[in-house]
Scaffold this active site. Structure first.
Site, short mmCIF file in Angstrom:
data_model
loop_
_atom_site.label_atom_id
_atom_site.label_comp_id
_atom_site.label_asym_id
_atom_site.label_seq_id
_atom_site.Cartn_x
_atom_site.Cartn_y
_atom_site.Cartn_z
N SER A 112 0.80 -1.22 0.00
CA SER A 112 0.00 0.00 0.00
C SER A 112 0.83 1.28 0.00
O SER A 112 1.63 1.50 -0.90
CB SER A 112 -0.96 -0.04 1.18
OG SER A 112 -1.89 0.99 1.07
N HIS A 113 0.68 2.07 1.05
CA HIS A 113 1.34 3.38 1.12
C HIS A 113 2.77 3.29 1.66
O HIS A 113 3.44 4.30 1.78
CB HIS A 113 0.52 4.29 2.02
CG HIS A 113 0.27 3.65 3.36
ND1 HIS A 113 -0.56 2.57 3.51
CD2 HIS A 113 0.79 3.90 4.56
CE1 HIS A 113 -0.55 2.19 4.77
NE2 HIS A 113 0.25 2.97 5.43
N ASP A 276 -2.39 6.38 -3.38
CA ASP A 276 -1.24 5.72 -2.75
C ASP A 276 -0.68 4.60 -3.62
O ASP A 276 -1.08 4.43 -4.78
CB ASP A 276 -1.62 5.20 -1.36
CG ASP A 276 -2.56 4.01 -1.43
OD1 ASP A 276 -3.34 3.94 -2.41
OD2 ASP A 276 -2.52 3.15 -0.53
N ASP A 278 -1.04 1.38 -3.95
CA ASP A 278 -1.91 0.40 -4.61
C ASP A 278 -3.24 1.00 -5.07
O ASP A 278 -4.14 0.27 -5.50
CB ASP A 278 -2.16 -0.80 -3.69
CG ASP A 278 -2.85 -0.41 -2.40
OD1 ASP A 278 -2.66 0.73 -1.93
OD2 ASP A 278 -3.59 -1.25 -1.85
N ASP A 280 -5.77 2.58 -3.51
CA ASP A 280 -7.03 2.53 -2.78
C ASP A 280 -7.27 3.75 -1.90
O ASP A 280 -8.37 3.94 -1.39
CB ASP A 280 -7.18 1.22 -1.98
CG ASP A 280 -6.07 1.00 -0.98
OD1 ASP A 280 -5.15 1.85 -0.89
OD2 ASP A 280 -6.10 -0.04 -0.29
N ARG A 281 -6.24 4.59 -1.75
CA ARG A 281 -6.44 5.79 -0.92
C ARG A 281 -6.61 7.04 -1.78
O ARG A 281 -6.23 7.04 -2.95
CB ARG A 281 -5.23 6.01 -0.02
CG ARG A 281 -5.05 4.91 0.99
CD ARG A 281 -3.97 5.29 1.98
NE ARG A 281 -3.85 4.24 2.98
CZ ARG A 281 -3.33 4.41 4.18
NH1 ARG A 281 -2.86 5.59 4.52
NH2 ARG A 281 -3.27 3.41 5.03
N THR A 343 -10.83 -0.48 12.51
CA THR A 343 -9.96 -0.05 11.42
C THR A 343 -9.68 -1.20 10.46
O THR A 343 -9.42 -2.32 10.89
CB THR A 343 -8.65 0.48 12.02
OG1 THR A 343 -8.94 1.65 12.77
CG2 THR A 343 -7.63 0.80 10.94
N LYS A 375 -11.46 0.00 -0.62
CA LYS A 375 -11.53 1.44 -0.80
C LYS A 375 -10.94 1.77 -2.16
O LYS A 375 -10.20 0.97 -2.73
CB LYS A 375 -10.82 2.18 0.34
CG LYS A 375 -9.39 1.77 0.60
CD LYS A 375 -8.91 2.44 1.88
CE LYS A 375 -7.44 2.19 2.17
NZ LYS A 375 -7.23 1.00 3.00
C1 VG1 Z 1 -3.76 1.77 8.22
C2 VG1 Z 1 -4.94 2.70 8.34
C3 VG1 Z 1 -6.22 1.94 8.07
C4 VG1 Z 1 -6.14 1.25 6.71
C5 VG1 Z 1 -4.89 0.40 6.63
C6 VG1 Z 1 -4.69 -0.19 5.25
O1 VG1 Z 1 -3.85 0.75 9.18
O2 VG1 Z 1 -4.98 3.29 9.62
O3 VG1 Z 1 -7.31 2.81 8.15
O4 VG1 Z 1 -7.27 0.46 6.49
O5 VG1 Z 1 -3.74 1.19 6.93
O6 VG1 Z 1 -4.61 0.82 4.28
P1 VG1 Z 1 -3.03 0.77 10.56
O7 VG1 Z 1 -3.34 -0.54 11.22
O8 VG1 Z 1 -1.61 0.96 10.19
O9 VG1 Z 1 -3.54 1.96 11.32
V1 VG1 Z 1 -3.82 0.54 2.79
O10 VG1 Z 1 -3.99 1.85 1.87
O11 VG1 Z 1 -2.72 -0.42 3.32
O12 VG1 Z 1 -4.65 -0.75 2.12
CO CO Z 2 -3.43 1.39 -0.05
#
Ligand code: VG1
Ligand code: CO
Length: 542
Positions: A112-113, A276, A278, A280-281, A343, A375
């Site tokens: 992801s990010h 981000d 992947d 989704d953000r 979350t 998302k």
């Molecule tokens: C974080 C965010 C959460 C989100 C998750 C995956 O998790 O707070 O809201 O769903 O990342 O996002 P955490 O446990 O680090 O707070 V992504 O864009 O990885 O799919």
């Molecule tokens: Co993501």
């Protein structure tokens, strides 16, 4: 040739908030991805002859692990793999493919990010047939299996060319390489008024979309520039790179600072957005105004009916617990359900499947709807554009109008990254231990009304998920939430979420951190963050 390869388990393959995330060198250990992928297949039933969707965000290791995943799928009896050309699929696009082609499930390769590259992060996530992340009972079973796995099956020999569109085969399994963008773009065209958005761009409206050298580059270029007519160059950093150009593909005010600075400058276009790693953000910034993800969720819910895909209204809205209550006020006014989940997107799946919620969101820059089960960053950008095209007002006018009508939820998240894991766990454990004693006590002049450790009772399947974050609630709906991240890959990340409701339009123009100053002091007094983490200030404020 299909081979059964003996292996020994790794004890640390526990999927976090969204899948298994580790540093690249961890994934490069012998049989590490093989063990995890085989563990996933070992706990699934009934996939013989069915389809698996495979793709990732293009980060370092993407191609290698995709090749392994296809070979392990073939050896385990899948009938077909659908893979994005070049191994590319954004997370929402993968979710769409699983649903559209009635696949059994999918493997999404991404962290992801989190940053990418030889010393950065990689990840694998399994999504189920509804297109969404596997629920906890599946991820727990995968983890249990990974701890005892002693062999995996793999198809060796032969080549799998993921760069040529078309269908080939491997040990009796079909491999179909598809254009990663086409199905997703078609889905977006079915939801939004593309003609209205085209005419908005023709009127001189300007957008800058920062793809952050991550997966949305090809999607945004096709949709925003080619189909909607935004001027060439509106999509920046649009070539996905294995290390995201050395940056964190995290669309927040720290890592997308260049975009933020542009939007606050005299040269600002009308609308700025980013996504981000992947896809989704989403980050939304109007000229001179940042829209918090919590506000964006509320605004999208209040205005969704302006887009053709949501003309019939919403069934309900769902938000993660730490997300601000701004969306609650919209749901209340619309007379529809509002749900508060832990979350992580996987908790929205049941509500979406059951038709109880149409739009969901998280404070961490995630918004989406029942069009997929993830998302969806570009979806949020397109819904914003559709709303702007229909209302022909600026982002700032729309946001301020919303606050006047519903009140403003001042909101901020303070992250303390890579802190000592024992210290972070100790902080949370101690808070848990003193929850019952907090009500009635005063911190930074504010009296605690209630305190608990959030537990979620899923209204659809009755499952209970406990210990999802410490909530300390003050008068008027102000609150501070403490929880530990489930996506970090080194040490622990403490997240502190701070929120205050301000109904008075005269008082809605304050700077966010200043408006939250008392609550921020209260959080420090309650949890002793400085002393325990040794940090004077958060690493990231969003
Ligand atoms: C974080 C965010 C959460 C989100 C998750 C995956 O998790 O707070 O809201 O769903 O990342 O996002 P955490 O446990 O680090 O707070 V992504 O864009 O990885 O799919
Ligand atoms: Co993501």
């Amino acid at each position: 040739m299909i081979r059964t390869v003996p292996t020994t388990p790794y004890p640390d393959q526990k999927p976090g908030t969204s899948g298994l995330r580790k540093k690249v060198p961890v994934f490069q250990q012998p049989n590490y991805p093989e063990n995890f992928i085989q563990s996933v297949f070992d706990v699934l039933e009934g996939f013989a002859g069915r389809t698996l969707v495979v793709g990732g965000d293009g980060r370092y290791l993407n191609r290698e692990v995709i090749d392994k995943a296809i070979r392990i799928a073939a050896a385990n009896g899948f009938g077909k793999v659908i893979v994005g050309q070049g191994g590319i699929l954004s997370t929402p696009a993968a979710s769409n493919l699983i649903r559209k082609y009635k696949a059994f499930g999918g493997l999404i390769l991404s962290a992801s990010h989190n940053p990418g590259g030889p010393h950065e992060d990689f990840g694998i996530k399994y999504n189920i047939g509804n297109g969404g992340p596997a629920p906890e009972k599946v991820t727990e079973a995968v983890f249990a299996r990974s701890k005892v796995i002693d062999r995996y099956r793999i198809a060796e020999g032969g080549t799998v060319d993921i760069d040529r569109i078309g269908e080939t085969g491997l040990e009796g399994m079909a491999v179909e390489v598809i254009d990663p963008v086409a199905d997703y773009a078609a889905l977006m065209e079915s939801l939004f008024d593309f003609e209205a958005i085209r005419s908005l761009f023709r009127s001189g409206f300007r957008i800058v979309f920062d793809a952050m050298h991550a997966v949305t580059g090809p999607y945004a270029t096709e949709i925003l520039e080619r189909r909607l007519g935004a001027p060439a160059g509106s999509v920046r950093n649009n070539v996905p790179l294995p290390d995201f150009g050395g940056h964190h593909p995290d669309p927040n005010l720290v890592h997308a600072k260049a975009l933020y600075d542009l939007m606050m400058s005299p040269e600002a276009p009308d609308f700025g957005a980013a996504s981000d790693g992947d896809g989704d953000r989403n980050l939304i910034i109007g000229r001179g105004i940042f829209v918090t993800p919590s506000d964006s969720l509320a605004l999208l819910a209040a205005n969704a009916h302006l887009a053709p895909g949501y003309r019939g209204g919403l069934k309900g809205v769902a938000r993660s617990m730490p997300t601000s209550a701004a969306a609650d006020r919209v749901a209340e006014k619309l007379g529809i359900g509002i749900y508060e989940t832990p979350t992580g997107w996987k908790f929205f799946g049941n509500l979406l499947d059951a038709g109880m919620a149409t739009i969901c969101g998280e404070e961490s820059a995630g918004t989406g709807s029942d069009h997929v089960r993830e998302k969806d960053g570009l979806w949020a950008v397109l819904l914003w554009l559709n709303i702007l095209a229909a209302r022909r007002q600026s982002v700032a006018e729309i946001v301020r109008g919303h606050w006047r009508e519903y009140g403003r939820n001042y909101y901020s998240r303070h992250d303390y990254e890579e802190v000592d894991a024992a210290a972070a766990n100790g902080l949370i454990d101690d808070l848990r231990g003193k929850l019952a004693a907090l009500p009635g006590l005063k911190f930074a002049g504010l009296v605690v009304e209630a305190a608990d450790d959030f537990a979620y009772h899923d209204p659809v399947d009755g499952s209970v998920t406990e210990r999802q974050g410490i909530r300390v609630i003050f008068a008027g709906g102000s609150r501070v939430v403490f929880r530990l991240s489930g996506t970090g890959t080194s040490g622990a990340t403490l997240r502190v979420y701070i929120e205050r409701y301000e109904p008075d339009p005269e008082l809605q123009g304050q700077e966010t951190q200043a408006a939250l100053a008392d609550l921020i002091r209260a959080a420090e007094e309650i949890a002793g963050i400085r002393l325990r983490t040794g940090r004077d200030a958060p690493s990231v404020i969003t």
